[in-house]
Design a protein around this motif. Sequence first.
Motif, PDB file in Angstrom:
ATOM      1  N   THR A 110       7.754  -5.439   5.539  1.00  0.00           N
ATOM      2  CA  THR A 110       6.479  -4.862   5.115  1.00  0.00           C
ATOM      3  C   THR A 110       5.462  -5.953   4.817  1.00  0.00           C
ATOM      4  OG1 THR A 110       7.441  -4.715   2.933  1.00  0.00           O
ATOM      5  CG2 THR A 110       7.305  -2.688   4.178  1.00  0.00           C
TER       6      THR A 110
ATOM      7  N   GLU B 116       0.706  -0.526   8.565  1.00  0.00           N
ATOM      8  CA  GLU B 116       1.530   0.424   9.316  1.00  0.00           C
ATOM      9  C   GLU B 116       0.770   0.872  10.568  1.00  0.00           C
ATOM     10  OE1 GLU B 116       4.520   1.812   8.413  1.00  0.00           O
ATOM     11  OE2 GLU B 116       4.730   1.096   6.350  1.00  0.00           O
TER      12      GLU B 116
ATOM     13  N   MET C 216      -3.188   9.732   8.642  1.00  0.00           N
ATOM     14  CA  MET C 216      -3.669   8.656   7.786  1.00  0.00           C
ATOM     15  C   MET C 216      -3.431   7.331   8.492  1.00  0.00           C
ATOM     16  SD  MET C 216      -4.544  10.390   5.163  1.00  0.00           S
ATOM     17  CE  MET C 216      -4.926   9.042   4.077  1.00  0.00           C
TER      18      MET C 216
ATOM     19  N   LYS D 217      10.436  13.607   4.318  1.00  0.00           N
ATOM     20  CA  LYS D 217       9.283  14.487   4.089  1.00  0.00           C
ATOM     21  C   LYS D 217       9.776  15.936   3.979  1.00  0.00           C
ATOM     22  CE  LYS D 217       5.626  11.762   6.256  1.00  0.00           C
ATOM     23  NZ  LYS D 217       4.775  11.588   7.449  1.00  0.00           N
TER      24      LYS D 217
ATOM     25  N   ARG E 255       0.861   4.210  -2.918  1.00  0.00           N
ATOM     26  CA  ARG E 255       0.541   5.622  -2.644  1.00  0.00           C
ATOM     27  C   ARG E 255       1.691   6.530  -3.069  1.00  0.00           C
ATOM     28  NH1 ARG E 255      -3.539   6.352   0.798  1.00  0.00           N
ATOM     29  NH2 ARG E 255      -2.730   8.259   1.711  1.00  0.00           N
TER      30      ARG E 255
ATOM     31  N   LEU F 264       2.237  13.890   3.877  1.00  0.00           N
ATOM     32  CA  LEU F 264       2.871  14.347   5.111  1.00  0.00           C
ATOM     33  C   LEU F 264       2.251  13.716   6.357  1.00  0.00           C
ATOM     34  CD1 LEU F 264       3.303  18.119   4.209  1.00  0.00           C
ATOM     35  CD2 LEU F 264       5.123  16.447   4.523  1.00  0.00           C
ATOM     36  N   MET F 265       0.945  13.416   6.303  1.00  0.00           N
ATOM     37  CA  MET F 265       0.258  12.941   7.506  1.00  0.00           C
ATOM     38  C   MET F 265       0.205  11.420   7.581  1.00  0.00           C
ATOM     39  SD  MET F 265      -0.389  15.491   9.285  1.00  0.00           S
ATOM     40  CE  MET F 265       0.878  16.588   8.693  1.00  0.00           C
ATOM     41  N   GLU F 266       1.033  10.742   6.783  1.00  0.00           N
ATOM     42  CA  GLU F 266       0.929   9.287   6.855  1.00  0.00           C
ATOM     43  C   GLU F 266       2.194   8.627   7.390  1.00  0.00           C
ATOM     44  OE1 GLU F 266       1.135   7.616   2.433  1.00  0.00           O
ATOM     45  OE2 GLU F 266      -0.278   9.232   2.702  1.00  0.00           O
ATOM     46  N   PRO F 267       2.054   7.402   7.905  1.00  0.00           N
ATOM     47  CA  PRO F 267       3.209   6.679   8.432  1.00  0.00           C
ATOM     48  C   PRO F 267       4.056   6.141   7.271  1.00  0.00           C
ATOM     49  CG  PRO F 267       1.292   5.259   8.462  1.00  0.00           C
ATOM     50  CD  PRO F 267       0.820   6.598   7.975  1.00  0.00           C
ATOM     51  N   GLY F 268       5.170   5.518   7.614  1.00  0.00           N
ATOM     52  CA  GLY F 268       5.945   4.819   6.597  1.00  0.00           C
ATOM     53  C   GLY F 268       6.969   5.660   5.874  1.00  0.00           C
ATOM     54  N   VAL F 269       7.047   6.956   6.174  1.00  0.00           N
ATOM     55  CA  VAL F 269       8.061   7.817   5.565  1.00  0.00           C
ATOM     56  C   VAL F 269       8.703   8.594   6.709  1.00  0.00           C
ATOM     57  CG1 VAL F 269       8.536   9.601   3.871  1.00  0.00           C
ATOM     58  CG2 VAL F 269       6.563   8.107   3.548  1.00  0.00           C
ATOM     59  N   SER F 270      10.028   8.732   6.673  1.00  0.00           N
ATOM     60  CA  SER F 270      10.675   9.398   7.802  1.00  0.00           C
ATOM     61  C   SER F 270      10.506  10.912   7.681  1.00  0.00           C
ATOM     62  CB  SER F 270      12.150   9.035   7.855  1.00  0.00           C
ATOM     63  OG  SER F 270      12.853   9.825   6.918  1.00  0.00           O
ATOM     64  N   PRO F 271      10.512  11.611   8.842  1.00  0.00           N
ATOM     65  CA  PRO F 271      10.319  13.066   8.817  1.00  0.00           C
ATOM     66  C   PRO F 271      11.383  13.787   7.990  1.00  0.00           C
ATOM     67  CG  PRO F 271      10.332  12.237  11.075  1.00  0.00           C
ATOM     68  CD  PRO F 271      10.691  11.092  10.200  1.00  0.00           C
TER      69      PRO F 271
ATOM     70  N   ASP G 229      13.139   1.671   1.659  1.00  0.00           N
ATOM     71  CA  ASP G 229      12.584   1.413   2.969  1.00  0.00           C
ATOM     72  C   ASP G 229      11.207   0.746   2.864  1.00  0.00           C
ATOM     73  OD1 ASP G 229      13.141   1.641   5.604  1.00  0.00           O
ATOM     74  OD2 ASP G 229      12.049   3.524   5.865  1.00  0.00           O
ATOM     75  N   MET G 230      10.407   1.214   1.906  1.00  0.00           N
ATOM     76  CA  MET G 230       9.061   0.642   1.731  1.00  0.00           C
ATOM     77  C   MET G 230       9.110  -0.767   1.189  1.00  0.00           C
ATOM     78  SD  MET G 230       7.145   3.862   0.059  1.00  0.00           S
ATOM     79  CE  MET G 230       7.328   5.429   0.884  1.00  0.00           C
TER      80      MET G 230
ATOM     81  N   GLU H 215       7.232   7.792  10.029  1.00  0.00           N
ATOM     82  CA  GLU H 215       8.044   6.618  10.364  1.00  0.00           C
ATOM     83  C   GLU H 215       7.278   5.302  10.291  1.00  0.00           C
ATOM     84  OE1 GLU H 215      11.127   6.782  10.686  1.00  0.00           O
ATOM     85  OE2 GLU H 215      11.812   8.433  11.945  1.00  0.00           O
ATOM     86  N   HIS H 216       8.048   4.233  10.214  1.00  0.00           N
ATOM     87  CA  HIS H 216       7.499   2.897  10.421  1.00  0.00           C
ATOM     88  C   HIS H 216       7.623   2.631  11.921  1.00  0.00           C
ATOM     89  CE1 HIS H 216       7.782   2.004   6.132  1.00  0.00           C
ATOM     90  NE2 HIS H 216       8.990   2.479   6.160  1.00  0.00           N
TER      91      HIS H 216
ATOM     92  N   VAL I 272       0.826  -1.219   0.000  1.00  0.00           N
ATOM     93  CA  VAL I 272       0.000   0.000   0.000  1.00  0.00           C
ATOM     94  C   VAL I 272       0.858   1.265   0.000  1.00  0.00           C
ATOM     95  CG1 VAL I 272      -1.814   1.249   1.203  1.00  0.00           C
ATOM     96  CG2 VAL I 272      -1.866  -1.230   1.153  1.00  0.00           C
ATOM     97  N   MET I 273       1.876   1.302   0.862  1.00  0.00           N
ATOM     98  CA  MET I 273       2.705   2.516   0.924  1.00  0.00           C
ATOM     99  C   MET I 273       3.379   2.786  -0.418  1.00  0.00           C
ATOM    100  SD  MET I 273       2.388   4.267   3.597  1.00  0.00           S
ATOM    101  CE  MET I 273       3.568   5.481   3.040  1.00  0.00           C
TER     102      MET I 273
END
Lengths: 550, 161
Positions: free
Chosen positions: A541, B125, B120, A287, A217, A277-284, A535-536, B39-40, A213-214
């Motif tokens: 995962t 996740e 989200m 972003k 997206r 920006l508001m989702e998990p799975g990506v580091s700050p 990373d994804m 983050e994960h 999914v990540m």
Amino acid sequence: MKQGFIRQLDPKDGALVMAHILFAFFALLLGGIAGMLQSVVRGGMYTLPGGIGYYQLLTAHGILMAIVFTTYFIIGFLYSGIARTMGGALLPMTRRLGWAGFALMTGGGLVVLAMILLDKASVLYTFYAPMKAAPQFYFGLAFVVIGSWLSGFGIFYQYRDWRKTHRGKLSPLFGFMAVVTMLLWQIATIGVAIEVIVQLIPWSVGWTETVNVMLSRTLFWYFGHPLVYFWLLPTYICWYVIIPEIIGGKIYSDALARLSFILLLLFSIPVGFHHQLMEPGVSPLWKYIQVVLTFMVVIPSLMTAFSLFATFEQNGRLKGAKGLFGWLKVLPWKDVRFFAPFMGMLAFIPAGAGGIVNASNQMNAVVHNTLWVTGHFHLTVATSVALTFFGITYWLIPVITGRVLTKRVNKLGIIQTVLWLVGMLFMSGSMHTVGLLGSPRRTAYTTYQDHTDAILWMPYHVAMAIGGIILFVALVLMIINVVALLRAPKGETLYPLGKSSAPEEATPRFLERWGVWISLVVLLILFAYTIPVMDMLGPDTYGAPGYKTW
Amino acid sequence: MHIHRLEKVWLAIGIAMLFVFLGVIGISAFALGTQPPSEHHHMIDPTKVKEIAPFDQPGIHQVGRKEYEAVIISFAFGYTTGPKEQPVMKVPAGSTVHFTVTSTDVVHGFEIPGTNVNMMLVPGEVSQVTHTFKEKGEYLILCNEYCGIAHEAMMTKIIVE
């Protein structure tokens, strides 16, 4: 009326352009009906009959407006311009590619539309996995994308041929900008093509069990942000190249216009994370890096704003305008070919400011997935871009058909523009406000079990519906104007192409070193995406099975 | 390439403001810690969420003085915010709540209007966000990402007493 005039476009090229333009307006009408219905449903004023779903309409509205109307209009407009500026007619190969693209996009597009109408694909135009539409929906999308590639190849072919036959000469500004636009499109659509062909088609057919999914997206938004620049660049072509001629002036600077297009090409692709920006799975950190890259488009935007108003002022002063703002008075306010795009430019000032708010990293939490965002893109694409495209229509159809814009249609055009602006003020204005209060986008009528917050949003939703109805009236008037243009009296209409105020030598040739620019785009994309995507794809995962939740 | 003097001034001011702005959001994100939910945190098999800690015990758990962890499972079309005997989340005013949320099916949203809680929920996740509820009230929690036919009905509440 002059007799025995020469048509500005070869009739064969005119047919290709016209097919695109008319299909675009057909999509606009259908999409407008869907949009108007949504606004009254959400306002709690109407319930849909016959089992039609709100989200089904919303899917149709998004795809017809954001993908079909824009893409067809853009390809039609670009083909008309390259035919006019690069050789006087399309090469046979270009024309064939143009028609092949049209056929593939239309075939694919009709399949997509059929799946939506059958309620087998109410997944909205972003089709986020793991919501799973019927396989035909994804196949249709793939054909739309591949078709648009063929149309892009046609433009590249015409440009390459022109360069070969005009060695050492500077390419026409319109042609250059058309190439940048389609280059941006080709590079951006690779993302969505991979998502649809590698991930979604095998999964929806049943060859794979789950989907990442990540990754899906991320691939979508790798495409989704440059998509908005794909709408904007042709709009800028009108502002930079067409508008100076319509107001009787000159292009402020050919070189700076090209430089701004190159900067837009570089900084519109490696930036998709600002939609995530508001989702998990990506580091700050990643972003933030993409946020910084996103904001680099401020530079070409400031250049564009300067150039356009410099054109207006220079032109006004040449006509004897005095004082700080005297040049405003000599602009052709009563000419819809200027008035509609100019109103689009004005709308782009708050629209651009709103975009800066959206992309502001952590501050996105205030507006993410609220109606603020919907209000934002109804100012950008549905006002700045749409009004500019309408303004183009008033001369492009007469150019193709060998007719003239009558005073009556011109006046109707002005009324249409004003109505559109009033409708948008209501709709987009209320969307922005109620979005700040927290009302979510993409949501049917609800009061959340009569929660106080949600009850207080209702007056704004009603104002949105009023705006939606006014906009629909304006849209019908636009369709009437298109029909009137098709039946206008015969006569000669010139293709309004601006000339640069500086000699050709003033434009540095490095701006056409495509190898350099494409390499830079690729490097920026690799920089912005390699580590987060690795990373994804990591071993921990989990994929998600598909769901049909509508 | 000739650039007019006024255009140089215009661009210089614009670019300077741009970098000041980027500096401000960068410092606020990395030095002051107001980062977007990222983050994960950990990855989770979306089909087995209910068997895996902490989601095997959804609900609000006190972890300190006026500090709580809210473990929430989202699904089409609702949120599981506690066991059957205590399904509603309640905290005293002034509490800090760490929300730990995931999805068992499609992508959902998690928004509390009037606050900066907005994130989200992606299957596979775990999303996390923290908020301090200073004022009393019944806070609406809603799904702000389209998730299917009854998306508009997807909501829950947190009661601050």
